[in-house]
Every structure is written in C-alpha cells, then in structure tokens.
Design a protein around this motif. Structure first.
Motif, mmCIF file in Angstrom:
data_model
loop_
_atom_site.group_PDB
_atom_site.id
_atom_site.type_symbol
_atom_site.label_atom_id
_atom_site.label_comp_id
_atom_site.label_asym_id
_atom_site.label_seq_id
_atom_site.Cartn_x
_atom_site.Cartn_y
_atom_site.Cartn_z
ATOM 1 N N UNK A 154 38.701 42.243 36.399
ATOM 2 C CA UNK A 154 40.031 42.587 36.905
ATOM 3 C C UNK A 154 41.137 41.823 36.189
ATOM 4 N N UNK A 155 40.787 40.928 35.287
ATOM 5 C CA UNK A 155 41.757 40.006 34.688
ATOM 6 C C UNK A 155 42.945 40.709 34.040
ATOM 7 N N UNK A 156 44.090 39.999 34.081
ATOM 8 C CA UNK A 156 45.330 40.462 33.485
ATOM 9 C C UNK A 156 46.020 39.245 32.893
ATOM 10 N N UNK A 157 46.011 39.143 31.561
ATOM 11 C CA UNK A 157 46.589 37.980 30.876
ATOM 12 C C UNK A 157 48.113 38.047 30.963
ATOM 13 N N UNK A 158 48.720 37.028 31.588
ATOM 14 C CA UNK A 158 50.160 37.125 31.825
ATOM 15 C C UNK A 158 50.992 36.172 30.970
ATOM 16 N N UNK A 170 46.327 29.555 30.425
ATOM 17 C CA UNK A 170 46.660 30.970 30.550
ATOM 18 C C UNK A 170 46.577 31.397 32.008
ATOM 19 N N UNK A 171 47.607 32.123 32.477
ATOM 20 C CA UNK A 171 47.603 32.617 33.852
ATOM 21 C C UNK A 171 47.018 34.022 33.916
ATOM 22 N N UNK A 172 46.270 34.296 34.995
ATOM 23 C CA UNK A 172 45.619 35.588 35.223
ATOM 24 C C UNK A 172 46.222 36.204 36.489
ATOM 25 N N UNK A 173 46.916 37.319 36.348
ATOM 26 C CA UNK A 173 47.642 37.899 37.483
ATOM 27 C C UNK A 173 46.772 38.626 38.488
ATOM 28 N N UNK A 174 45.615 39.116 38.059
ATOM 29 C CA UNK A 174 44.795 39.934 38.956
ATOM 30 C C UNK A 174 43.537 39.229 39.430
ATOM 31 N N UNK A 175 43.362 37.974 39.064
ATOM 32 C CA UNK A 175 42.245 37.154 39.541
ATOM 33 C C UNK A 175 42.756 35.721 39.682
ATOM 34 N N UNK A 176 42.187 34.944 40.614
ATOM 35 C CA UNK A 176 42.748 33.611 40.906
ATOM 36 C C UNK A 176 42.322 32.535 39.911
#
Length: 334
Positions: A154-158, A170-176
């Motif tokens: 589900x990851x989303x690199x933000x 790196x922050x992941x918007x769709x996983x914690x």
C-alpha cells in the motif's frame, strides 16, 4: 570639462578635488547599493513559472538559489536557475513515474525523488512502473544513481529529509512507516512505525518530514492534519509524541526546518511558521490565500512555495483549466 560661469576654468585646490572625488565615489556606491537592493527586491517578489500543465507536488533548492520541482502528472524534475527552466530528469527516467517529494542534497550531490504509480487516481504518469519508490539522481547531470522500493504493497512515497550523517528518511502516506537509507545502502530499512502514524479510514497519513534543531524527527499527517515528534538518539527512533497545535491545522503538508522551528504548508492556502516547546506547537501564519500550496523550500530569507492546484487533476475541479503554474516567493520572518 564644462566650465561654470565665473571660474574661468580655474583649477580647484587639491583638498577640494579630494572632497569632490570622495563625494562622487560615495554617491556612486550608494547608487550601486540602491540598484542592488532594488534588484534583490525584484528577484524576491517575482514568481517563477513552472512548465505548463505540470502540476507540481514538491519543490527543493540548493544554496545558489537553483530550484528543482517535480510533476505530479508528467513526472521528471525541472531545474530552474536564473529564471530559466530546463528538464534535469526526464519523465520516466530510471523507470520513475509520477514525481512527488524532491530533495536536493548538496553534500552528496544527490537529488532524491519520490516516484509513485497513481494510476488509481486517474493519473497515468510517464511509465508503467508499479508501486512506490525512492529514486536517486545526480544533482548536476540528472543521471540515475539508485532505485529503492518501499516495502508495503500500500506504500506511497511522499517526502524526504537527509540527516547530518547523510542518512535519508522517507515518509509513507498509506502505511505507518518512516524508512531510512544510509549512505551506500542498497535497500530501505524501516526506521520507525507506530499506530499513531497510520492513515485514518478515508484519510491520508504521513506527509511532510523534517529534522529539528533538537536533532529529532518531525512529521505531519495530511488528513486528519496532525504534527508528531519522533525522538532520535544514536541513529535509532524513540518515543512518538503528538504535538498540540495552538490552532487546528488543515491538510498539514510539507514540513521544512527553519531556524529553530519549521515552515509548514497547509493545503487550505497557508504558509506557516511553527515553534515547538515541549509538546506544544505555536502556529503563526506567514501567508494565506495561496492557490492550493503543496510544498516550500527556503533560499536565504525567501520561502519559495509550489502551488500545485491538484484539485484540477484529481479533485473537484478536474477537467477545468488550472491556469499557469508558478513558484511564489514569500519573505520569511527572522
């Protein structure tokens, strides 16, 4: 030489000549200084155009004032220097897709780029690469350097921040998850995870990321809009603390270190200054009324804000003309 009436061309005394020359030099210096200040003021108040229909999602910069901006729909990275734009990273380069977070790290000569497949949002992007990736490119030439997958399906690199030791976070918007990549690393590692960082149902989780003057990591969540501190000690993550803002936040987006505090973009049109004391965060609005801002980068005393207008590509205004895109300069408080 033009003679004045009555002086009959009489040469002036040496002392008088010296005074005249000093006055002329001071006058010339003042003129040059005034022109320089005026030129600087013009540079700071003139927005910079972004390629047509490119929907910027993030902006970064180097110390010489060069700006780098990605494209949510077209992909790639545009370099803007001296008011001139050129394609540094071509759309689809190194199997990249839609470009979100971008970060220029001058120390390592690296441009970090978050690449995502957002075709589910109706944005095809320039390639057919699946998943979420951190891509690295040479900061000067744009040549590919590395490619690192975010692990969760589900990851989303933000967004990205780089620490003093060269480690990228790196922050992941769709996983914690917050991932880390050490210099020379071949894969992302999970640096921090916590239930507080998980995206809410129908929400969007981790977004902006920055390292504070205290050495700790700070992150935002987009929907609902929140601000967190993640303690860092000896390169390891510690306690996660939700900070209490002095007023409610609205779509907390990009976060950048600024002095002893931070700059924050709110998606409802604001650029803010954040001051953190303990578990409280004082929010002072620097500028309101921006056109769907998504990111900010600091060059000297100026914050350059990318106005993404993403509602025209994935929101209520989809199909309407978004007009021209620009990076807007805003004077920052001392």
């Amino acid at each position: 030489m033009i003679k004045n009436n009555g002086d009959a061309g009489r040469p002036r005394a040496t002392g008088e000549l010296l005074k005249i020359r000093r006055a002329s030099l001071l006058s010339a210096a003042a003129t040059v200084l005034a022109l320089g200040i005026a030129g600087a003021a013009r540079a700071e108040t003139a927005p910079v155009g972004v390629p047509d229909k490119s929907f910027p999602e993030s902006v970064t910069s180097t110390s010489d004032g060069t700006l780098y901006v990605g494209s949510f729909n077209h992909g790639g990275v545009t370099k803007i220097s001296g008011g001139k734009a050129e394609q540094l990273v071509k759309p689809g380069a190194a199997d990249s897709r839609s470009t979100l977070g971008v970060l220029a790290d001058e120390k390592s000569g690296t441009l970090y780029v978050c690449s995502n497949d957002i075709s589910a949002m109706g944005v095809a992007g320039p390639s057919d690469t699946k998943g979420a990736w951190l891509k690295t490119f040479d900061l000067k030439s744009g040549a590919p350097k590395g490619s690192f997958a975010l692990s969760d399906p589900k990851s989303f690199c933000n967004d990205i921040v780089v620490g003093a030791d060269g480690t990228a976070y790196v922050s992941d918007s769709f996983a914690p998850f917050i991932y880390s990549l050490k210099p020379g690393g071949t894969a992302l590692a999970t640096f921090a995870t916590d239930p507080q960082l998980a995206p809410a149902k129908d929400g969007v989780g981790l977004d902006g990321i920055a390292i504070g003057a205290d050495g700790n990591l700070y992150v935002t969540t987009f929907i609902p809009a929140k601000l967190f501190r993640i303690e860092m000690k000896d390169g390891k993550a510690g306690a996660v603390t939700e900070l209490k803002p002095s007023r409610p936040l609205d779509h907390a987006d990009a976060l950048r270190a600024h002095g002893g505090g931070f700059l924050l973009i709110e998606g409802n049109g604001k650029l803010d200054k954040i001051t953190v004391k303990g578990s409280e965060a004082t929010i002072d609005t620097i500028k309101d009324g921006l056109a769907e801002p998504v990111s900010v980068t600091q060059v000297g005393d100026v914050g350059w804000v990318a106005e993404g207008k993403l509602s025209y590509v994935i929101g209520d205004n989809k199909g309407k003309d978004p007009g021209p895109f620009k990076l807007t300069p805003i004077a920052l408080p001392k």
